[in-house]
Design a protein around this motif. Structure first.
Motif, PDB file in Angstrom:
ATOM      1  N   ILE A  41       0.840  -1.209   0.000  1.00 39.35           N
ATOM      2  CA  ILE A  41       0.000   0.000   0.000  1.00 39.35           C
ATOM      3  C   ILE A  41       0.869   1.251   0.000  1.00 39.35           C
ATOM      4  O   ILE A  41       0.593   2.224  -0.713  1.00 39.35           O
ATOM      5  N   ALA A  42       1.939   1.218   0.791  1.00 35.32           N
ATOM      6  CA  ALA A  42       2.832   2.373   0.857  1.00 35.32           C
ATOM      7  C   ALA A  42       3.492   2.632  -0.501  1.00 35.32           C
ATOM      8  O   ALA A  42       3.600   3.788  -0.940  1.00 35.32           O
ATOM      9  N   CYS A  44       2.274   1.773  -3.399  1.00 35.75           N
ATOM     10  CA  CYS A  44       1.220   2.253  -4.302  1.00 35.75           C
ATOM     11  C   CYS A  44       0.965   3.751  -4.110  1.00 35.75           C
ATOM     12  O   CYS A  44       0.752   4.484  -5.082  1.00 35.75           O
ATOM     13  N   GLU A  45       0.967   4.201  -2.887  1.00 36.74           N
ATOM     14  CA  GLU A  45       0.730   5.615  -2.602  1.00 36.74           C
ATOM     15  C   GLU A  45       1.809   6.499  -3.228  1.00 36.74           C
ATOM     16  O   GLU A  45       1.529   7.580  -3.750  1.00 36.74           O
ATOM     17  N   HIS A  48       2.366   4.499  -7.606  1.00 39.84           N
ATOM     18  CA  HIS A  48       1.206   4.255  -8.476  1.00 39.84           C
ATOM     19  C   HIS A  48       1.496   3.201  -9.556  1.00 39.84           C
ATOM     20  O   HIS A  48       1.508   3.512 -10.747  1.00 39.84           O
ATOM     21  N   ILE A  70      -6.098  -1.260  -2.003  1.00 40.12           N
ATOM     22  CA  ILE A  70      -5.505  -0.728  -3.240  1.00 40.12           C
ATOM     23  C   ILE A  70      -6.572  -0.496  -4.303  1.00 40.12           C
ATOM     24  O   ILE A  70      -6.581   0.546  -4.979  1.00 40.12           O
ATOM     25  N   ARG A  73      -8.581   2.640  -3.523  1.00 39.88           N
ATOM     26  CA  ARG A  73      -7.869   3.898  -3.739  1.00 39.88           C
ATOM     27  C   ARG A  73      -7.433   4.076  -5.191  1.00 39.88           C
ATOM     28  O   ARG A  73      -7.389   5.202  -5.704  1.00 39.88           O
TER      29      ARG A  73
END
Length: 481
Positions: A41-42, A44-45, A48, A70, A73
């Motif tokens: 998740i980190a 992805c933030e 991307h 994921i 978001r």
């Protein structure tokens, strides 16, 4: 579009290394890694990613929970689950939150590249890049991007199959098809059938017909289809959306609800009341029997013996026993350099015996390290180049580590030392046979025919030397082939 961003998520470093080695050989992908769901998740933030290869069973946060966050978001991110766990209920939950595809271990490097290139071309087409995917030219002189009410693909290789896969993904997106959970197993089933057909030098074609509510895809081959266990599993997953008869396979995708007047399966008909059977049978298409040839399991795997092991070992073993591959086919697929490196292991046969006998005569830490690093370590480095044998490399690497960690117990107990020598000699003999029958004689019907012996030997060493008992759980027996 610049390089596609690909994120590999797995808590096991060896698994990430294998996936990275497969994926970095493809052009157009930039790769990063994450060690669990929270890390994913980190990343992805901050980064991307376009596509994620997601493991399921991980500490801190598993793949299912991470995928939910994921997709909430970043709904455009494509998630492909890579797991050794075969659980239809979990797969249904994954599909419900937007997971696009599944890859079951052991990893098929051709299949994973096919799916990644497939989704990559799909993403590029959404970005306005409509360059022709294959080198084949269209028949008409006016346009290379032709769509008719009936579309035909003539398939001769994986490149043509990728064209078909991208077309399906794009078409389903355009039509907002709600059968998304059926798209990935359909493409994978057709991919496996294509491989079977092209391997036998058959003519393979896919005819696509569309109504206002549904898309029908029919693959035709020259000879009767022979379903292996993997194909049967995919066909079962598609349920009444798939019909396989003689030399063709047909799959339907609905634009409305998946259960909108589905074609009834044979099981549904047989279980229906007699008053309903005739009505249901009318819904079946007229086809020529017999049905596809399904190989009995006894012809695909050897006799089995059952042994219960812990979860980590179950995971490694499940990576080895899904697909049956002959030695001839396997050797043809791997590169010459890799083959030479495996055959060079022959020089270790005498050294294996010499070092283990030296340990028996002079039990000390130096001799233990000499065998663990100088023999087992060389095997591990060579086998790590063979993606299909990552479980074997893991077993040998773990054995070497175990011997070094329990050096004192081995040195100070003559009975344990004697048993260790006997079991490692047996393991060395199996490895010699493995090399000969797969890479030299190439007469093995299944390249994984000795995997159970390798794991059995390694576990017995741990059990005896480490004074451990392998826990028994009758509900979770793992079968050795």
């Amino acid at each position: 579009m610049e390089d596609l961003r690909l994120l590999i998520v797995d808590d096991v470093e060896d698994n990430r290394l294998v996936l990275n080695a497969i994926c970095r050989k493809m052009e157009g992908f930039e790769i990063k890694e994450a060690v669990d769901g929270i890390d994913a998740i980190a990343v992805c933030e901050a980064w991307h990613p376009h596509i994620i290869l997601m493991d399921v069973m991980m500490p801190n946060m598993d793949g299912f929970e991470a995928s939910k966050v994921i997709k909430a978001r970043f709904p455009e991110t494509i998630i492909i689950v890579v797991t050794a766990v075969i659980d239809p209920q979990m797969e249904a939950h994954m599909a419900a939150i937007g997971v696009s595809a599944y890859l079951h271990k052991p990893i098929n490097k051709e299949l994973i590249r096919f799916k990644l290139q497939n989704f990559g071309a799909f993403l590029r087409s959404k970005d306005g890049i409509h360059t022709k995917l294959s080198a084949k030219e269209a028949l008409n002189p006016f346009s290379s991007d032709v769509r008719h009410f009936k579309t035909i693909f003539d398939i001769s290789d994986a490149e043509g199959m990728m064209d078909f896969g991208v077309w399906v993904l794009s078409r389903c997106e355009e039509r907002k098809s709600r059968s998304s959970s059926k798209v990935d197993p359909m493409i994978e089933l057709f991919y496996e059938l294509m491989r079977q057909g092209t391997r036998n030098e058959e003519h393979v074609s896919i005819i696509i017909e569309e109504s206002f509510e549904e898309i029908f895809m029919t693959m035709k081959l020259d000879k009767p289809i022979v379903l292996n266990p993997k194909m049967q599993e995919l066909a079962d997953d598609l349920q009444s959306h798939c019909i396989i008869r003689q030399n063709f396979a047909c799959v339907r995708l609905n634009n409305g609800r998946d259960d909108l007047n589905p074609t009834p399966s044979v099981d549904v008909i047989e279980k229906a009341p007699s008053s309903k059977k005739e009505e249901l049978e009318k819904k079946l298409p007229e086809v020529v029997e017999p049905t596809a040839v399904v190989l009995p399991l006894s012809e695909i795997v050897a006799d089995k013996e059952v042994r219960t092991i812990d979860q980590n070992e179950q995971g490694m073993l499940r990576q080895s026993f899904i697909d049956k591959t002959s030695a001839v086919d396997y050797v043809q697929e791997i590169g010459g350099d890799v083959l030479d490196e495996i055959r060079d292991l022959e020089s270790l046969d005498e050294e294996w015996i010499e070092k283990i006998h030296a340990l028996e005569e002079e039990p000390n830490i130096e001799n233990i390290r000499s065998f663990a690093d100088g023999v087992l370590g060389v095997y591990v480095r060579a086998i790590n180049n063979l993606f299909e044998f990552t479980a074997l490399a893991y077993a040998l690497s773990s054995l070497g580590t175990f011997m070094k960690e329990h050096a004192d117990a081995i040195i100070n107990d003559p009975k344990k030392l004697k048993m260790l020598v006997m079991l490692t000699e047996h393991l060395g003999s199996d490895l010699t046979s493995w090399r000969e029958h797969i890479f030299s004689l190439q007469d093995a019907a299944d390249i994984h025919y000795l995997d159970s012996s390798f794991f059995s030997s390694c576990m017995q060493i741990e059990q005896i030397v480490g004074n451990k008992e392998i826990e028994t759980d009758e509900d979770n027996d793992m079968e050795f082939f």
